[in-house]
Design a protein around this motif. Sequence first.
Motif, PDB file in Angstrom:
ATOM      1  N   PHE A   1      77.949  40.344 -55.658  1.00 37.34           N
ATOM      2  CA  PHE A   1      78.861  39.261 -55.275  1.00 37.34           C
ATOM      3  C   PHE A   1      79.675  39.593 -54.039  1.00 37.34           C
ATOM      4  CE2 PHE A   1      80.372  41.586 -59.053  1.00 37.34           C
ATOM      5  CZ  PHE A   1      81.337  42.369 -58.439  1.00 37.34           C
ATOM      6  N   TRP A   2      79.583  40.849 -53.586  1.00 36.97           N
ATOM      7  CA  TRP A   2      80.446  41.284 -52.483  1.00 36.97           C
ATOM      8  C   TRP A   2      80.217  40.466 -51.209  1.00 36.97           C
ATOM      9  CZ3 TRP A   2      84.808  43.260 -51.296  1.00 36.97           C
ATOM     10  CH2 TRP A   2      85.040  43.752 -50.018  1.00 36.97           C
ATOM     11  N   SER A   3      78.925  40.164 -50.918  1.00 34.14           N
ATOM     12  CA  SER A   3      78.623  39.489 -49.651  1.00 34.14           C
ATOM     13  C   SER A   3      79.273  38.107 -49.576  1.00 34.14           C
ATOM     14  CB  SER A   3      77.116  39.365 -49.472  1.00 34.14           C
ATOM     15  OG  SER A   3      76.591  38.600 -50.524  1.00 34.14           O
ATOM     16  N   SER A   4      79.536  37.477 -50.742  1.00 38.46           N
ATOM     17  CA  SER A   4      80.137  36.138 -50.673  1.00 38.46           C
ATOM     18  C   SER A   4      81.657  36.185 -50.491  1.00 38.46           C
ATOM     19  CB  SER A   4      79.754  35.308 -51.901  1.00 38.46           C
ATOM     20  OG  SER A   4      79.894  36.051 -53.066  1.00 38.46           O
ATOM     21  N   ILE A   5      82.259  37.366 -50.664  1.00 39.80           N
ATOM     22  CA  ILE A   5      83.720  37.419 -50.463  1.00 39.80           C
ATOM     23  C   ILE A   5      84.134  38.407 -49.387  1.00 39.80           C
ATOM     24  CG2 ILE A   5      84.409  36.645 -52.768  1.00 39.80           C
ATOM     25  CD1 ILE A   5      84.749  39.593 -53.537  1.00 39.80           C
TER      26      ILE A   5
END
Lengths: 349, 88
Positions: free
Chosen positions: A268-272
């Motif tokens: 999920f890191w890439s979306s935040i």
Amino acid sequence: MPVLRLPKFGVPVKYAYITGRVRAMKTKLIPAEMYPRMMSMDLSEIARYLEETQYKDEIDALSKDYSGVELIEHATFANLAKTFRKLEEVAIDEPSFLILEYLRRWDVWNIKTLLRGKFYGANDTEIAKHLVPAGELSAEYLDELAKKGSISEIISAFDGTDYASALAQYDGKNLASLENALDKLYYFRLERSVGGTLSVGGGLLLKYVRREIDIKNLITLFRMNKAGVDAAIIQENLIPGGKLHDELSRMAGQPFGEFLRSLEGYPFWSSISDIATVDLDAVSRIEARLRAYLIRYAWALSNYHPLSILPVLGYMVSKETEVSNIRKIARGKDAGLPAELVEEQVVVA
Amino acid sequence: MAVVADAGSLYGLLAVGAGLATGLAGIGAGMGEQGIGAAVVGVVAEEPGFLGKGLFLMLLPETLIIFGLAVSLILMFAWTPFAGIVTP
């Protein structure tokens, strides 16, 4: 413990009808490019626009009694309940069972709304406005509960059900711990009843739900780590059952910068990554991004398993998000919030 | 070595093969169609305009039966390995 789930011959065919139907229903959702346009409309224009969409029946029926933001809020919730009830009714066998298990979250929502309403002394019509009878508890039963005089009467109405254990935690002063217990109970029950079915469909539902728990816990961590809350209190508030539970609970209480660094590398890191910085001003922006990630995750999974519960799940999550987006825009307009602030909260997958 | 076989029973086996070719193709097409049919009905319930496309998709596995039928017809009428031994 990992469980071996074997596909049963003929089971995917049971999903053909319901997945075909939700894929058609998905095309009727409000397209993402409409939200910025809705932001520039006033409340009556939004209501008129909704009248051209799937919300037509509800807007028409409720426009006699309500107007403005009230009309939009009631119409969206009424439509949500109707849509989810429809899904539950048109599905058979395994999909129907899994949809109901998922929709029990609206029972939890309704119980929370009832308790919160009573706690702050709202009258029964006011409470009934915010109920979403999409789960197992019927609209009539919920109305009956709303008419009860006190919180303890509502709690005693649930004696003998699974909710009793969570509701027993009510101490008369604080609802937060009770609400947390209800959330945990929901996920625990889901895991217990769906995990026991040993079907592929149940496994896929759990796979999504585990990711959802992780995302919820992550948002809790963002909020509490940012506020510098003690690790023990944070860990108490995390919902067990997520895939990354141990890793996330280790992150509780970390200084914010260190916490952000330890998140790098997760899916999920890439979306935040572009907004998650040490000087982050509002966690709600992260929340909106993570919510969008969750929707994309559900639809991405459903591409691998086209005849499964996942397209239905993806639709339900998208629909919930659509309703909350419309309500956010309507409420924001009503309160006179700046457009940029509302825009940040709107979830677009 | 001379082939010792009753021409009538050989021809009977040929007929069984022809029956299987059409019959199994039909069962297979039916299995394929049940999922497509259910999905099409689901979509049409929401979007009545999809009926035409849906029917086309639903009939695609039907082509399999035509292959089966073609094989049956060849077996029965065109392919005659026993032409030499089957004497009218």
